[in-house]
Design an enzyme around this catalytic site. Structure first.
Site, PDB file in Angstrom:
ATOM      1  N   HIS A  54      35.343  47.500  51.293  1.00 23.87           N
ATOM      2  CA  HIS A  54      36.297  48.601  51.312  1.00 23.87           C
ATOM      3  C   HIS A  54      37.462  48.125  52.179  1.00 23.87           C
ATOM      4  O   HIS A  54      37.280  47.229  53.015  1.00 23.87           O
ATOM      5  CB  HIS A  54      35.688  49.859  51.947  1.00 23.87           C
ATOM      6  CG  HIS A  54      34.573  50.450  51.135  1.00 23.87           C
ATOM      7  ND1 HIS A  54      33.272  50.469  51.565  1.00 23.87           N
ATOM      8  CD2 HIS A  54      34.575  51.038  49.914  1.00 23.87           C
ATOM      9  CE1 HIS A  54      32.514  51.042  50.646  1.00 23.87           C
ATOM     10  NE2 HIS A  54      33.275  51.393  49.626  1.00 23.87           N
ATOM     11  N   ASP A  57      36.350  48.192  55.623  1.00 27.39           N
ATOM     12  CA  ASP A  57      35.362  47.175  56.017  1.00 27.39           C
ATOM     13  C   ASP A  57      36.118  45.924  56.459  1.00 27.39           C
ATOM     14  O   ASP A  57      35.696  45.211  57.365  1.00 27.39           O
ATOM     15  CB  ASP A  57      34.460  46.757  54.836  1.00 27.39           C
ATOM     16  CG  ASP A  57      33.581  47.889  54.317  1.00 27.39           C
ATOM     17  OD1 ASP A  57      33.065  48.655  55.150  1.00 27.39           O
ATOM     18  OD2 ASP A  57      33.414  47.982  53.086  1.00 27.39           O
TER      19      ASP A  57
HETATM   20  C1  GLO Z   1      29.005  55.349  45.319  1.00 30.76           C
HETATM   21  C2  GLO Z   1      29.629  54.113  44.875  1.00 30.76           C
HETATM   22  C3  GLO Z   1      30.131  53.245  46.008  1.00 30.76           C
HETATM   23  C4  GLO Z   1      31.210  52.332  45.495  1.00 30.76           C
HETATM   24  C5  GLO Z   1      31.903  51.608  46.606  1.00 30.76           C
HETATM   25  C6  GLO Z   1      33.021  50.724  46.102  1.00 30.76           C
HETATM   26  O1  GLO Z   1      28.475  56.088  44.543  1.00 30.76           O
HETATM   27  O2  GLO Z   1      28.748  53.396  44.060  1.00 30.76           O
HETATM   28  O3  GLO Z   1      29.097  52.497  46.578  1.00 30.76           O
HETATM   29  O4  GLO Z   1      30.689  51.422  44.599  1.00 30.76           O
HETATM   30  O5  GLO Z   1      32.408  52.540  47.484  1.00 30.76           O
HETATM   31  O6  GLO Z   1      34.094  51.487  45.760  1.00 30.76           O
END
Ligand code: GLO
Ligand code: MG
Length: 349
Positions: A54, A57
């Site tokens: 993210h 992150d």
């Molecule tokens: C939640 C999502 C989350 C996304 C992550 C990347 O339901 O799967 O894990 O994949 O935030 O955007």
């Protein structure tokens, strides 16, 4: 003479959030937080190839930092990744945490919130460029409603297109992968399936640069077979990333280890990936999985190791599937025999 096609070898990744602490809506964490450096070292030690990010992150507390500070920290991360020999697969703007996005980000009814969401997305693109990724993932977490009368669905589509167009214009090289999910955290989301994601892509200025990311659990929550979603997206050349995990029916998003609940669905997902050549254009297999709440700290990465292990075992199962026999049963419309053949193949008999 036909040329032998080299079997695909896969490259794997996960995100820092996939080593999580066990909190759920009803109880606190059950494991200590591990540092980013610990997670990166583990990822490398376990033989994974890339990390997903993210924006925060990559640059913690990104909203409170100046552009110069963001650039500096992103460059530090780039060096850290380079030293570790680990690639950055994707960067996703975390648009669902801020007090600005309580009622949605790109589709909020508040123009200031929509502006915030777009500005944050552009910063996310800047971070991705620095850490060496050209792929921005949009999980449209709060782009939906708790009650439909509160937003205008048509306007919401227009807002989403406008936001994506601004991102495409901000950088001519980045690509955007939409990660659909039908519900949670919202009651109903606006982009619930791959079909919706690709239709939305077609309305943007440059549909060629807008594709999709499929997550197993999200497809199951939409009542769909994730393997069909994979085949659909790949028929359009649009599957640019993948979140494999598992889900026990229509409840909260469980992010269980790959194959944990639906071994046959997992087998069929791997079949779909194999028949479409997933990975040949550099795509990674990501596991968007979490440890069970009950997991002890010493087992905190086992769900990742196990998901990859299951994936690779299923690749073997797909490659050793008796296709000529299956074709014979199909030609004879003997699906009863085909069914049993699949079951026994998965049982190892
Ligand atoms: C939640 C999502 C989350 C996304 C992550 C990347 O339901 O799967 O894990 O994949 O935030 O955007
Ligand atoms: Mg996901």
């Amino acid at each position: 003479m036909t040329m032998a096609i080299k079997p695909q070898t896969y490259r794997f990744c996960f995100g820092p959030w996939n080593i999580s602490e066990g909190a759920d809506p009803y109880g606190p964490t059950t494991r200590p937080t591990q540092s980013f450096d610990w997670k990166l070292a583990k990822l490398k030690e376990l033989g994974f190839d890339a990390m997903m990010f993210h924006d925060d992150d990559a640059v913690p507390d990104v909203d409170s930092k100046s552009d110069a500070q963001i650039t500096k920290e992103a460059k530090e991360l780039r060096k850290k990744l380079k030293d570790a020999g680990i690639a950055a697969e994707i960067v996703a703007p975390r648009l669902w945490f801020s007090p600005m996005t309580i009622d949605g980000a790109y589709t909020s009814n508040d123009p200031k919130a929509r502006q915030y969401a777009i500005e944050r997305s552009l910063r996310c693109i800047d971070i991705a460029k620095i850490i060496g990724s050209d792929l921005i993932v949009l999980w449209l977490a709060r782009e939906g409603t708790y009650l439909r009368e509160s937003k205008n669905g048509k306007r919401s589509v227009e807002y989403l297109v406008q936001a994506i167009d601004k991102m495409l214009a901000h950088d001519k090289k980045i690509r955007i992968a939409i990660e659909p999910k039908p519900n949670e955290p919202m009651d109903i989301a606006y982009i619930p399936t791959i079909g919706h994601a690709l239709a939305l892509a077609s309305l943007t200025q440059e549909p060629k640069r807008v594709g999709a990311l499929i997550e197993t659990a999200h497809a199951i929550l939409a009542g769909l077979d994730p393997a069909d979603e994979i085949d659909f997206a790949m028929s359009f050349g649009k599957l640019w990333s993948l979140h494999l995990n598992d889900q026990n029916g229509l409840k909260f998003d469980q992010d269980k280890p790959f194959g944990s609940n639906n071994l046959r669905l997992a087998f069929n997902q791997v079949r779909a990936l194999e028949r479409n050549g997933y990975g040949r254009r550099g795509e990674f297999v990501a596991f968007d999985v979490h440890p069970f709440r009950t997991t002890k700290v010493e087992h905190t990465v086992d769900h990742l190791v196990n998901s990859r292990r299951t994936f690779l075992k299923l690749v073997e199962k797909v490659r050793t599937f008796d296709e000529p026999m299956a074709q014979k049963y199909i030609a004879d419309r003997n699906y009863q025999a085909l069914d049993q053949m699949v079951i026994e193949h998965l049982l190892g008999q």
